[in-house]
Design a protein around this motif. Structure first.
Motif, short mmCIF file in Angstrom:
data_model
loop_
_atom_site.label_atom_id
_atom_site.label_comp_id
_atom_site.label_asym_id
_atom_site.label_seq_id
_atom_site.Cartn_x
_atom_site.Cartn_y
_atom_site.Cartn_z
N GLY A 1 38.30 13.39 47.07
CA GLY A 1 37.35 12.41 46.57
C GLY A 1 36.46 11.88 47.67
O GLY A 1 35.27 11.60 47.46
N TYR A 2 36.99 11.75 48.87
CA TYR A 2 36.22 11.27 50.02
C TYR A 2 35.05 12.20 50.29
O TYR A 2 33.96 11.75 50.68
N TYR A 3 35.26 13.49 50.09
CA TYR A 3 34.20 14.47 50.33
C TYR A 3 33.38 14.79 49.08
O TYR A 3 32.62 15.75 49.06
N GLY A 4 33.54 13.97 48.07
CA GLY A 4 32.65 14.06 46.92
C GLY A 4 33.18 14.79 45.70
O GLY A 4 32.45 14.94 44.71
N ALA A 5 34.40 15.27 45.73
CA ALA A 5 34.95 15.97 44.57
C ALA A 5 35.20 14.99 43.42
O ALA A 5 35.82 13.94 43.61
N GLY A 6 34.71 15.32 42.24
CA GLY A 6 34.95 14.49 41.07
C GLY A 6 36.36 14.67 40.54
O GLY A 6 37.03 15.66 40.88
N PRO A 7 36.82 13.76 39.71
CA PRO A 7 38.19 13.84 39.23
C PRO A 7 38.47 15.02 38.30
O PRO A 7 39.58 15.51 38.23
N GLY A 8 37.45 15.46 37.58
CA GLY A 8 37.69 16.53 36.61
C GLY A 8 38.40 15.99 35.38
O GLY A 8 38.54 14.78 35.19
N ALA A 9 38.87 16.88 34.56
CA ALA A 9 39.49 16.49 33.30
C ALA A 9 40.85 15.84 33.51
O ALA A 9 41.58 16.18 34.45
N TYR A 10 41.15 14.91 32.65
CA TYR A 10 42.46 14.25 32.66
C TYR A 10 43.50 15.20 32.09
O TYR A 10 43.25 15.97 31.16
N ILE A 11 44.70 15.16 32.67
CA ILE A 11 45.79 15.97 32.16
C ILE A 11 47.10 15.22 32.35
O ILE A 11 47.29 14.53 33.35
N TYR A 12 47.97 15.33 31.37
CA TYR A 12 49.28 14.69 31.46
C TYR A 12 50.35 15.78 31.59
O TYR A 12 50.40 16.71 30.79
N VAL A 13 51.19 15.65 32.61
CA VAL A 13 52.24 16.63 32.87
C VAL A 13 53.60 15.96 32.72
O VAL A 13 53.90 15.02 33.46
N PRO A 14 54.42 16.39 31.79
CA PRO A 14 55.75 15.79 31.62
C PRO A 14 56.53 15.79 32.93
O PRO A 14 56.49 16.76 33.69
N LEU A 15 57.23 14.69 33.19
CA LEU A 15 58.05 14.48 34.38
C LEU A 15 57.23 14.30 35.66
O LEU A 15 57.80 14.04 36.72
N MET A 16 55.90 14.44 35.56
CA MET A 16 55.03 14.13 36.70
C MET A 16 54.13 12.95 36.38
O MET A 16 53.85 12.12 37.24
N GLY A 17 53.69 12.89 35.12
CA GLY A 17 52.90 11.75 34.71
C GLY A 17 51.42 12.06 34.64
O GLY A 17 51.00 13.22 34.60
N PRO A 18 50.57 11.01 34.60
CA PRO A 18 49.13 11.19 34.47
C PRO A 18 48.53 11.79 35.74
O PRO A 18 48.92 11.46 36.85
N LEU A 19 47.57 12.68 35.55
CA LEU A 19 46.87 13.33 36.64
C LEU A 19 45.44 13.62 36.19
O LEU A 19 45.09 13.44 35.03
N ASN A 20 44.63 14.10 37.11
CA ASN A 20 43.39 14.78 36.76
C ASN A 20 43.36 16.06 37.58
O ASN A 20 44.25 16.29 38.40
N VAL A 21 42.38 16.91 37.33
CA VAL A 21 42.36 18.21 38.00
C VAL A 21 42.34 18.06 39.52
O VAL A 21 43.08 18.72 40.24
N ARG A 22 41.48 17.18 40.02
CA ARG A 22 41.39 16.97 41.47
C ARG A 22 42.72 16.50 42.04
O ARG A 22 43.21 17.04 43.04
N ASP A 23 43.32 15.50 41.42
CA ASP A 23 44.55 14.94 41.95
C ASP A 23 45.74 15.87 41.74
O ASP A 23 46.71 15.85 42.51
N GLY A 24 45.67 16.70 40.70
CA GLY A 24 46.73 17.67 40.48
C GLY A 24 46.76 18.70 41.60
O GLY A 24 47.83 19.04 42.14
N ILE A 25 45.57 19.21 41.97
CA ILE A 25 45.49 20.14 43.10
C ILE A 25 45.93 19.44 44.38
O ILE A 25 46.65 20.00 45.21
N GLY A 26 45.49 18.19 44.52
CA GLY A 26 45.88 17.43 45.69
C GLY A 26 47.38 17.21 45.77
O GLY A 26 47.98 17.33 46.84
N ARG A 27 48.00 16.93 44.61
CA ARG A 27 49.44 16.72 44.58
C ARG A 27 50.18 17.99 45.03
O ARG A 27 51.16 17.92 45.77
N ALA A 28 49.69 19.15 44.59
CA ALA A 28 50.31 20.42 45.00
C ALA A 28 50.19 20.62 46.50
O ALA A 28 51.15 21.04 47.17
#
Length: 249
Positions: free
Chosen positions: A130-157
């Protein structure tokens, strides 16, 4: 799923998007609602009983110490992200926090560094993107992980695969890795228990979780880019007890 709700616990009472905020980018809402229902069901039969048992037999001061250790083990990842964001001073301070708390603080049991004017400040790969300008992308919910979006999901990995502590210890397949993962899951779910209780009182728990997560991550990115007012580097040290929710600082 507790990790995501822990991050948004202060805002989880939100029932709708606040005035002036962008509408939720949730093109997969049907799928996400099903995943949310599954996740809440798994939590009810699996994580919640374990967390409630842990809370029942473990005094709060002991739980606070466990939370401090869990947080301390994640500090090296914060260092990496501050460095990637071109913030060497914060990277050095987070490094100093980890060294001090891992030694004088007895492997992170005690937050000695905060008393030395080295307050905790969080960062992760989602924030770095996000600091470098990446938008959040679509929201996604992953069981046992919780709420995410595409950007944060990749970041979490990336947070998981680049974790220095895990790399040094040999990964999650080792006894240490398994113990750390188990303790972290129980600790995070116990800390997020107020958020889960708040969700039960919401007219639409799915929307409440989605809205709260979006607000929290939006503020977290603004903090990194300087679009939001930041706390001074040498503010008053926090209490030695671990907070119920991680600060976005």
């Amino acid at each position: 799923m507790a990790a995501g709700l822990l991050a948004v616990a202060p805002a989880v009472h939100a029932q709708e998007q606040p005035t002036g905020s962008a509408p939720a980018n949730d093109p997969w809402e049907g799928f996400n609602r099903g995943a949310f229902k599954l996740g809440m069901g798994l939590d009810k039969v699996l994580l919640a009983p374990i967390a409630h048992g842990y809370m029942a037999v473990t005094p709060r001061p002991v739980r606070n110490r466990v939370s401090s250790v869990v947080y301390n083990l994640g500090e090296p990842n914060t260092v990496i992200n501050f460095a990637l964001q071109g913030k060497p001073k914060r990277a050095m301070r987070s490094t100093a926090r980890f060294v001090v708390n891992s030694t004088v603080g007895v492997l992170g049991l005690f937050d000695v560094a905060s008393k030395m004017h080295l307050p905790r400040r969080d960062s992760d790969f989602g924030q770095t993107f996000g600091y470098y300008g990446a938008g959040p992308g679509a929201y996604i919910y992953v069981p046992l992980m919780g709420p995410l979006n595409v950007r944060d999901g990749i970041g979490r990995a990336l947070d998981m695969v680049t974790d220095p502590v895990s790399a040094v210890a040999g990964g999650v397949s080792t006894d240490f890795g398994k113990a750390r993962l188990g303790v972290t899951i129980v600790d995070v779910r116990a800390s997020a228990d107020p958020a889960f209780r708040a969700l039960k009182d919401s007219p639409d728990p799915y929307v409440a979780a989605r809205s709260a997560y979006g607000q929290y991550r939006e503020a977290f990115i603004r903090q990194a880019t300087g679009a939001a007012e930041d706390l001074p580097d040498f503010d008053s040290p926090p209490s030695d007890t671990a907070p119920a929710t991680p600060s976005p600082q």
